[in-house]
Design an enzyme around this catalytic site. Structure first.
Site, PDB file in Angstrom:
ATOM      1  N   ASN A 225      22.419  -0.103  -9.022  1.00  0.00           N
ATOM      2  CA  ASN A 225      21.455   0.712  -7.729  1.00  0.00           C
ATOM      3  C   ASN A 225      20.459   0.828  -8.928  1.00  0.00           C
ATOM      4  O   ASN A 225      20.970  -0.504 -10.114  1.00  0.00           O
ATOM      5  CB  ASN A 225      22.177   1.965  -7.890  1.00  0.00           C
ATOM      6  CG  ASN A 225      23.045   2.153  -9.807  1.00  0.00           C
ATOM      7  OD1 ASN A 225      22.233   1.974 -10.005  1.00  0.00           O
ATOM      8  ND2 ASN A 225      24.026   2.684  -9.422  1.00  0.00           N
ATOM      9  N   ASP A 294      30.410   3.973  -6.972  1.00  0.00           N
ATOM     10  CA  ASP A 294      31.742   4.160  -6.572  1.00  0.00           C
ATOM     11  C   ASP A 294      32.273   3.051  -5.705  1.00  0.00           C
ATOM     12  O   ASP A 294      33.593   3.986  -6.243  1.00  0.00           O
ATOM     13  CB  ASP A 294      31.044   5.261  -5.815  1.00  0.00           C
ATOM     14  CG  ASP A 294      30.029   6.233  -5.755  1.00  0.00           C
ATOM     15  OD1 ASP A 294      30.974   7.328  -6.602  1.00  0.00           O
ATOM     16  OD2 ASP A 294      29.156   6.811  -5.588  1.00  0.00           O
ATOM     17  N   LYS A 304      30.846 -18.999  -4.682  1.00  0.00           N
ATOM     18  CA  LYS A 304      29.706 -18.473  -3.564  1.00  0.00           C
ATOM     19  C   LYS A 304      30.449 -18.186  -2.431  1.00  0.00           C
ATOM     20  O   LYS A 304      30.717 -19.164  -1.660  1.00  0.00           O
ATOM     21  CB  LYS A 304      28.701 -19.089  -3.364  1.00  0.00           C
ATOM     22  CG  LYS A 304      27.382 -18.120  -3.025  1.00  0.00           C
ATOM     23  CD  LYS A 304      25.825 -19.088  -3.383  1.00  0.00           C
ATOM     24  CE  LYS A 304      25.538 -18.887  -1.935  1.00  0.00           C
ATOM     25  NZ  LYS A 304      24.013 -20.014  -2.458  1.00  0.00           N
ATOM     26  N   PRO A 322      37.338   3.639 -10.544  1.00  0.00           N
ATOM     27  CA  PRO A 322      37.428   5.099 -10.983  1.00  0.00           C
ATOM     28  C   PRO A 322      36.367   5.727 -11.929  1.00  0.00           C
ATOM     29  O   PRO A 322      35.659   5.375 -12.044  1.00  0.00           O
ATOM     30  CB  PRO A 322      38.115   4.401 -12.627  1.00  0.00           C
ATOM     31  CG  PRO A 322      38.147   2.878 -12.644  1.00  0.00           C
ATOM     32  CD  PRO A 322      36.979   2.654 -11.307  1.00  0.00           C
ATOM     33  N   ILE A 324      34.908   7.596 -14.959  1.00  0.00           N
ATOM     34  CA  ILE A 324      35.509   7.730 -16.281  1.00  0.00           C
ATOM     35  C   ILE A 324      34.602   9.059 -16.701  1.00  0.00           C
ATOM     36  O   ILE A 324      35.576   9.284 -17.329  1.00  0.00           O
ATOM     37  CB  ILE A 324      34.038   6.605 -16.751  1.00  0.00           C
ATOM     38  CG1 ILE A 324      34.560   5.142 -15.830  1.00  0.00           C
ATOM     39  CG2 ILE A 324      33.958   6.482 -18.019  1.00  0.00           C
ATOM     40  CD1 ILE A 324      32.664   4.219 -16.346  1.00  0.00           C
ATOM     41  N   PHE A 340      26.115  13.824 -15.585  1.00  0.00           N
ATOM     42  CA  PHE A 340      24.954  14.143 -14.919  1.00  0.00           C
ATOM     43  C   PHE A 340      25.229  13.759 -13.782  1.00  0.00           C
ATOM     44  O   PHE A 340      26.292  13.437 -12.986  1.00  0.00           O
ATOM     45  CB  PHE A 340      24.002  12.911 -15.406  1.00  0.00           C
ATOM     46  CG  PHE A 340      22.898  12.848 -16.380  1.00  0.00           C
ATOM     47  CD1 PHE A 340      23.679  13.099 -17.635  1.00  0.00           C
ATOM     48  CD2 PHE A 340      21.790  12.842 -16.102  1.00  0.00           C
ATOM     49  CE1 PHE A 340      23.041  13.561 -18.641  1.00  0.00           C
ATOM     50  CE2 PHE A 340      21.222  13.325 -17.577  1.00  0.00           C
ATOM     51  CZ  PHE A 340      21.296  13.561 -18.871  1.00  0.00           C
ATOM     52  N   LYS A 358      34.555  17.837 -11.678  1.00  0.00           N
ATOM     53  CA  LYS A 358      35.156  16.980 -12.774  1.00  0.00           C
ATOM     54  C   LYS A 358      35.786  17.990 -14.234  1.00  0.00           C
ATOM     55  O   LYS A 358      35.897  17.312 -14.933  1.00  0.00           O
ATOM     56  CB  LYS A 358      33.925  16.468 -13.556  1.00  0.00           C
ATOM     57  CG  LYS A 358      33.530  15.183 -11.834  1.00  0.00           C
ATOM     58  CD  LYS A 358      33.431  14.019 -12.235  1.00  0.00           C
ATOM     59  CE  LYS A 358      31.957  13.261 -10.152  1.00  0.00           C
ATOM     60  NZ  LYS A 358      32.003  11.794 -11.144  1.00  0.00           N
TER      61      LYS A 358
HETATM   62  N1  CTP Z   1      30.795   9.089 -13.233  1.00  0.00           N
HETATM   63  C1  CTP Z   1      31.581   8.344 -13.732  1.00  0.00           C
HETATM   64  N2  CTP Z   1      32.796   7.066 -13.257  1.00  0.00           N
HETATM   65  C2  CTP Z   1      32.191   6.872 -11.035  1.00  0.00           C
HETATM   66  C3  CTP Z   1      31.132   8.075 -10.909  1.00  0.00           C
HETATM   67  C4  CTP Z   1      30.174   8.600 -11.859  1.00  0.00           C
HETATM   68  O1  CTP Z   1      31.429   8.629 -14.676  1.00  0.00           O
HETATM   69  N3  CTP Z   1      33.359   5.875 -11.457  1.00  0.00           N
HETATM   70  C5  CTP Z   1      29.951  10.626 -13.633  1.00  0.00           C
HETATM   71  C6  CTP Z   1      28.469   9.849 -13.893  1.00  0.00           C
HETATM   72  O2  CTP Z   1      27.967   8.748 -15.475  1.00  0.00           O
HETATM   73  C7  CTP Z   1      27.733  10.951 -14.148  1.00  0.00           C
HETATM   74  C8  CTP Z   1      28.412  11.790 -13.426  1.00  0.00           C
HETATM   75  O3  CTP Z   1      30.058  11.302 -13.059  1.00  0.00           O
HETATM   76  O4  CTP Z   1      27.900  11.427 -15.684  1.00  0.00           O
HETATM   77  C9  CTP Z   1      28.363  12.313 -11.562  1.00  0.00           C
HETATM   78  O5  CTP Z   1      27.699  11.051 -11.123  1.00  0.00           O
HETATM   79  P1  CTP Z   1      27.439  10.378  -9.682  1.00  0.00           P
HETATM   80  O6  CTP Z   1      26.678   9.594  -9.160  1.00  0.00           O
HETATM   81  O7  CTP Z   1      26.176  11.962  -9.459  1.00  0.00           O
HETATM   82  O8  CTP Z   1      28.362  11.297  -8.437  1.00  0.00           O
HETATM   83  P2  CTP Z   1      29.440  11.175  -8.160  1.00  0.00           P
HETATM   84  O9  CTP Z   1      31.232  11.428  -9.057  1.00  0.00           O
HETATM   85  O10 CTP Z   1      29.415   9.288  -7.857  1.00  0.00           O
HETATM   86  O11 CTP Z   1      29.565  11.808  -6.836  1.00  0.00           O
HETATM   87  P3  CTP Z   1      29.062  11.079  -5.860  1.00  0.00           P
HETATM   88  O12 CTP Z   1      28.860   9.845  -5.241  1.00  0.00           O
HETATM   89  O13 CTP Z   1      29.936  12.373  -4.237  1.00  0.00           O
HETATM   90  O14 CTP Z   1      27.533  12.027  -5.512  1.00  0.00           O
END
Ligand code: CTP
Length: 414
Positions: A225, A294, A304, A322, A324, A340, A358
């Site tokens: 991303n 995600d 490849k 997972p 985190i 965040f 969370k």
């Molecule tokens: N986060 C994490 N592990 C994941 C996904 C997210 O630790 N697998 C943490 C990010 O570092 C951030 C928070 O969760 O602190 C929210 O991340 P964000 O990407 O905004 O949200 P998601 O939990 O992925 O939810 P969505 O994609 O539905 O917005």
């Protein structure tokens, strides 16, 4: 989307620094250091020893600092003829860069046979109201630095209240390689900026994730991303400046590690998870700034994926990674967790929901498309008491504000 960015105060604005040069080839770096300090907003008064004048001229240092260089205790320009008192009373800090082995030895013995050592001795070192800190950037050959006499002197000057910045390690002017290089000008500037930050997180340990993750599709492709990691790296720097011991788990980014921060590089969400979980409980605070993917491809073949000429596209199945942050928040002895929320719309609502989902005390919301890759951001803090916006600013200024907010909340918990 372009965000109007308000003017930010310079990090050394209003600070008056006495920059002392003792003799050493690293004097050439002090010219750049004057520029770095003045660009950061400081006014700089240069003081040079006789030996320093062998390496760089006072003319150069005067031109760069915009102030006549002071060379002698007997400088008749001082109306009261007390340069050592005047200079050390006006200074917010004295920085000696380079600090030679001989100069450190002099300080260790409390000798004062030239202006620079005299003003270091005369500075108000223990005054409760306005102490004048002394910072030394050692610069010498590696054998001189390693010599027991120099090591003894270095311990002594620290015990007497000085702060050592470095030395660094690497190539030396003499052709040898080792410890004893003066830190680079930009590093010394950053050390000075850090020195003046309030030590709000002294004794605390922070674990921070930053950047994107990269999920392999095959050995040459993957999904990731637009996160640049800048916000997480700024928080790591601000926390370190505030006196914390910082571990930064970074996804694939091309950013310099903030000085004094321990960095662990990872690529995928699973690697980030495996790096974070064993460390989490030993930390006081966990800040999850990483934009963790995600999902990851359910299977990443070792070779490849090739086109077969039929026009068929590969079917890529996904598995959820997972979470985190949620995993750390579930630990029985969890640290104070800061998440965040990177959103594209309805920031406050999503941030509130994420905080509850969370189970973390503080969520920091930001608009992903408006901030990813940029140097500025706007943050929305969401906790049990409500919401508070941190206005648009550069990421380091916001990180320092966030550090203040975290320190306040830790204080309330204690
Ligand atoms: N986060 C994490 N592990 C994941 C996904 C997210 O630790 N697998 C943490 C990010 O570092 C951030 C928070 O969760 O602190 C929210 O991340 P964000 O990407 O905004 O949200 P998601 O939990 O992925 O939810 P969505 O994609 O539905 O917005």
């Amino acid at each position: 989307m372009s965000i109007p960015v308000p003017h930010q105060p310079l990090p050394l604005g209003g600070r008056h620094i006495v920059l002392g040069l003792s003799g050493g080839i690293a004097c050439f770096k002090s010219a750049e250091l004057v520029r770095e300090l003045t660009r950061a907003g400081a006014s700089v008064q240069v003081v040079m020893t006789e030996a320093a004048c062998q390496f760089i001229t006072p003319v150069t240092m005067q031109a760069l600092s915009g102030q006549p260089v002071v060379l002698s205790q007997w400088d008749a320009r001082e109306p009261n003829n007390m340069a050592h008192i005047n200079l050390s009373r006006e200074a917010d800090a004295i920085l000696v860069a380079p600090a030679s082995a001989d100069f450190i030895a002099k300080l260790a013995q409390g000798r004062a046979d030239d202006l620079l050592s005299l003003l270091c001795l005369a500075r108000p070192h223990a005054a409760a109201d306005q102490p004048c800190p002394l910072l030394l950037a050692p610069a010498m050959n590696r054998e001189m630095w390693a010599h027991p006499a120099t090591q003894r002197n270095a311990v002594q000057v620290v015990a007497d209240g000085a702060t050592l910045l470095g030395p660094g390690s690497g190539d030396q002017a003499c052709g040898e390689v080792g410890d004893g290089r003066m830190l680079e000008a930009a590093d010394l500037r950053d050390e000075l900026i850090a020195f003046f930050q309030p030590k709000l997180l002294a004794g605390k340990r922070l674990l921070i994730t930053a950047g994107p993750t990269f999920e392999a599709i095959d050995p040459v492709r993957g999904i990731t991303n637009l996160s640049s990691g800048k916000m997480g790296f700024a928080i790591a720097r601000a926390a370190q400046e505030a006196g914390a011991q910082v571990t930064l788990v970074a996804g694939p980014v091309h950013l310099a590690t903030p000085r004094g921060v321990r960095r662990i590089d990872v690529r995928s969400a699973l690697q980030m998870h495996d790096a974070v979980l064993p460390l989490a409980s030993a930390n006081d605070v966990f800040v999850a700034t990483a934009a963790v993917a995600d999902w990851r491809p359910a299977a990443a073949p070792g070779e490849k994926i090739k086109k077969d000429g039929s026009g068929a596209v590969p079917a890529i199945g996904f598995t959820e990674n997972p979470d985190i942050l949620a995993a750390v928040a579930r630990l029985p002895d969890r640290p104070y967790c800061v998440g965040f929320a990177a959103e594209s719309h309805d920031l406050a609502r999503h941030a509130r929901e994420k905080r509850l989902r969370k189970n973390v005390p503080l969520i920091v919301g930001n608009l992903g498309p408006a901030t990813f890759g940029r140097d500025h951001n706007t943050l929305l803090l969401v906790d049990a008491d409500g919401e508070r916006e941190l206005a648009t600013a550069d990421k380091l200024s916001l990180a320092r504000e966030l550090v203040r907010e975290i320190a306040q909340r830790l204080g309330r918990r204690a």
